[in-house]
Design a protein around this motif. Structure first.
Motif, PDB file in Angstrom:
ATOM      1  N   PRO A   1       0.821  -1.213   0.000  1.00 33.06           N
ATOM      2  CA  PRO A   1       0.000   0.000   0.000  1.00 33.06           C
ATOM      3  C   PRO A   1       0.857   1.267   0.000  1.00 33.06           C
ATOM      4  N   GLN A   2       0.284   2.335  -0.549  1.00 38.73           N
ATOM      5  CA  GLN A   2       0.942   3.644  -0.589  1.00 38.73           C
ATOM      6  C   GLN A   2       0.094   4.654   0.180  1.00 38.73           C
ATOM      7  N   GLN A   3       0.703   5.756   0.570  1.00 38.74           N
ATOM      8  CA  GLN A   3      -0.004   6.789   1.317  1.00 38.74           C
ATOM      9  C   GLN A   3      -0.566   7.888   0.415  1.00 38.74           C
ATOM     10  N   GLU A   4       0.163   8.199  -0.660  1.00 41.79           N
ATOM     11  CA  GLU A   4      -0.196   9.319  -1.531  1.00 41.79           C
ATOM     12  C   GLU A   4      -0.412   8.856  -2.964  1.00 41.79           C
ATOM     13  N   PRO A   5      -1.401   9.450  -3.660  1.00 41.29           N
ATOM     14  CA  PRO A   5      -1.560   9.137  -5.089  1.00 41.29           C
ATOM     15  C   PRO A   5      -0.432   9.774  -5.887  1.00 41.29           C
ATOM     16  N   VAL A   6      -0.056   9.143  -6.976  1.00 36.64           N
ATOM     17  CA  VAL A   6       0.988   9.693  -7.830  1.00 36.64           C
ATOM     18  C   VAL A   6       0.767   9.230  -9.267  1.00 36.64           C
ATOM     19  N   VAL A   7       1.156  10.075 -10.214  1.00 35.68           N
ATOM     20  CA  VAL A   7       1.120   9.723 -11.632  1.00 35.68           C
ATOM     21  C   VAL A   7       2.556   9.714 -12.142  1.00 35.68           C
ATOM     22  N   PHE A   8       2.936   8.600 -12.781  1.00 35.53           N
ATOM     23  CA  PHE A   8       4.256   8.454 -13.383  1.00 35.53           C
ATOM     24  C   PHE A   8       4.119   8.423 -14.906  1.00 35.53           C
ATOM     25  N   TYR A   9       5.138   8.923 -15.601  1.00 39.91           N
ATOM     26  CA  TYR A   9       5.206   8.800 -17.058  1.00 39.91           C
ATOM     27  C   TYR A   9       6.590   8.288 -17.428  1.00 39.91           C
ATOM     28  N   ARG A  10       6.652   7.475 -18.482  1.00 33.89           N
ATOM     29  CA  ARG A  10       7.930   6.905 -18.920  1.00 33.89           C
ATOM     30  C   ARG A  10       8.700   7.861 -19.826  1.00 33.89           C
ATOM     31  N   ASP A  11       8.027   8.427 -20.812  1.00 35.80           N
ATOM     32  CA  ASP A  11       8.670   9.207 -21.860  1.00 35.80           C
ATOM     33  C   ASP A  11       8.380  10.699 -21.659  1.00 35.80           C
ATOM     34  N   GLU A  12       9.391  11.511 -21.817  1.00 36.18           N
ATOM     35  CA  GLU A  12       9.246  12.966 -21.662  1.00 36.18           C
ATOM     36  C   GLU A  12       8.156  13.522 -22.584  1.00 36.18           C
ATOM     37  N   ALA A  13       7.926  12.872 -23.716  1.00 38.08           N
ATOM     38  CA  ALA A  13       6.903  13.321 -24.668  1.00 38.08           C
ATOM     39  C   ALA A  13       5.501  13.268 -24.042  1.00 38.08           C
ATOM     40  N   ASP A  14       5.316  12.438 -23.024  1.00 37.18           N
ATOM     41  CA  ASP A  14       4.010  12.306 -22.367  1.00 37.18           C
ATOM     42  C   ASP A  14       3.887  13.146 -21.100  1.00 37.18           C
ATOM     43  N   ALA A  15       4.862  13.995 -20.814  1.00 38.90           N
ATOM     44  CA  ALA A  15       4.880  14.762 -19.563  1.00 38.90           C
ATOM     45  C   ALA A  15       3.636  15.645 -19.405  1.00 38.90           C
ATOM     46  N   ASP A  16       3.241  16.352 -20.454  1.00 40.42           N
ATOM     47  CA  ASP A  16       2.076  17.236 -20.362  1.00 40.42           C
ATOM     48  C   ASP A  16       0.789  16.443 -20.133  1.00 40.42           C
ATOM     49  N   THR A  17       0.658  15.321 -20.827  1.00 38.51           N
ATOM     50  CA  THR A  17      -0.525  14.472 -20.652  1.00 38.51           C
ATOM     51  C   THR A  17      -0.536  13.887 -19.242  1.00 38.51           C
ATOM     52  N   ALA A  18       0.634  13.477 -18.753  1.00 40.17           N
ATOM     53  CA  ALA A  18       0.729  12.936 -17.395  1.00 40.17           C
ATOM     54  C   ALA A  18       0.332  13.984 -16.366  1.00 40.17           C
ATOM     55  N   GLN A  19       0.759  15.223 -16.570  1.00 43.20           N
ATOM     56  CA  GLN A  19       0.413  16.285 -15.619  1.00 43.20           C
ATOM     57  C   GLN A  19      -1.079  16.573 -15.656  1.00 43.20           C
ATOM     58  N   ALA A  20      -1.670  16.532 -16.829  1.00 39.34           N
ATOM     59  CA  ALA A  20      -3.120  16.735 -16.930  1.00 39.34           C
ATOM     60  C   ALA A  20      -3.863  15.624 -16.181  1.00 39.34           C
ATOM     61  N   LEU A  21      -3.384  14.388 -16.312  1.00 37.65           N
ATOM     62  CA  LEU A  21      -3.982  13.267 -15.586  1.00 37.65           C
ATOM     63  C   LEU A  21      -3.809  13.459 -14.081  1.00 37.65           C
ATOM     64  N   ALA A  22      -2.620  13.854 -13.660  1.00 37.69           N
ATOM     65  CA  ALA A  22      -2.346  14.064 -12.236  1.00 37.69           C
ATOM     66  C   ALA A  22      -3.283  15.114 -11.646  1.00 37.69           C
ATOM     67  N   GLU A  23      -3.507  16.188 -12.387  1.00 34.51           N
ATOM     68  CA  GLU A  23      -4.423  17.226 -11.911  1.00 34.51           C
ATOM     69  C   GLU A  23      -5.854  16.708 -11.855  1.00 34.51           C
ATOM     70  N   GLN A  24      -6.222  15.898 -12.826  1.00 34.21           N
ATOM     71  CA  GLN A  24      -7.582  15.350 -12.886  1.00 34.21           C
ATOM     72  C   GLN A  24      -7.868  14.429 -11.699  1.00 34.21           C
ATOM     73  N   VAL A  25      -6.870  13.642 -11.281  1.00 33.83           N
ATOM     74  CA  VAL A  25      -7.081  12.657 -10.216  1.00 33.83           C
ATOM     75  C   VAL A  25      -6.609  13.149  -8.849  1.00 33.83           C
ATOM     76  N   GLY A  26      -6.094  14.376  -8.784  1.00 37.98           N
ATOM     77  CA  GLY A  26      -5.657  14.928  -7.506  1.00 37.98           C
ATOM     78  C   GLY A  26      -4.350  14.339  -7.007  1.00 37.98           C
ATOM     79  N   ALA A  27      -3.418  14.098  -7.928  1.00 35.38           N
ATOM     80  CA  ALA A  27      -2.156  13.462  -7.554  1.00 35.38           C
ATOM     81  C   ALA A  27      -0.970  14.419  -7.549  1.00 35.38           C
ATOM     82  N   GLY A  28      -1.207  15.714  -7.574  1.00 32.35           N
ATOM     83  CA  GLY A  28      -0.097  16.666  -7.512  1.00 32.35           C
ATOM     84  C   GLY A  28       0.727  16.698  -8.783  1.00 32.35           C
ATOM     85  N   GLU A  29       2.049  16.653  -8.622  1.00 30.41           N
ATOM     86  CA  GLU A  29       2.976  16.777  -9.742  1.00 30.41           C
ATOM     87  C   GLU A  29       3.297  15.398 -10.327  1.00 30.41           C
ATOM     88  N   ALA A  30       3.141  15.244 -11.646  1.00 32.81           N
ATOM     89  CA  ALA A  30       3.502  13.992 -12.314  1.00 32.81           C
ATOM     90  C   ALA A  30       5.019  13.824 -12.288  1.00 32.81           C
TER      91      ALA A  30
END
Length: 151
Positions: free
Chosen positions: A81-110
């Protein structure tokens, strides 16, 4: 008089070409600086990992994200188990999409990581809409005090 105001051939060409070049120079300078954040690419595969010890948590998030337009959402369960939600991305090309997902799910900074195989990975710890309602807020302290008298 009207013919005289036209100024002849020389005057007609000068202002037209200078105003054209001024407007074409001004447009490119303003567009990039005032452009909103890019739209997330909802076709990028997302893996939702249940790290909250809640039965069906990843599946609930899968339905939520698909309802928001994400096209390829898979689920898995975390080893621990984890304490905090987080969004990870593999490729730098997906950084903006990952950040949008993180904001959508309340996970802070991707965050960039190659720990997971999926292009985007959301480590979920709470149900959609729970964004910290049961966490470390002042209400939790009052609940602890009230619990002593009831039991």
């Amino acid at each position: 008089m009207i013919g005289g105001m036209g100024g002849g051939d020389d005057g007609a060409e000068g202002p037209a070409s200078s105003s054209e070049s001024a407007s074409s120079e001004a447009a490119p300078e303003e567009s990039p600086s005032e452009e909103p954040a890019p739209e997330p690419d909802l076709s990028v595969p997302v893996q939702v990992i249940n790290a909250g010890k809640i039965n069906g948590l990843a599946g609930t998030w899968q339905e939520e994200l698909q309802g928001e337009g994400w096209e390829d959402v898979s689920v898995a369960t975390a080893d621990s188990p984890q304490q905090e939600p987080v969004v990870f991305y593999r490729d730098e090309a997906d950084a903006d999409t990952a950040q949008a997902l993180a904001e959508q799910v309340g996970a802070g900074e991707a965050r960039q990581s190659d720990e997971y195989d999926s292009p985007l990975t959301f480590v979920a710890v709470t149900e959609p809409g729970d964004g910290g309602d049961e966490g470390d807020g002042g209400d939790g302290d009052q609940g602890d005090q009230g619990g002593e008298g009831e039991g």
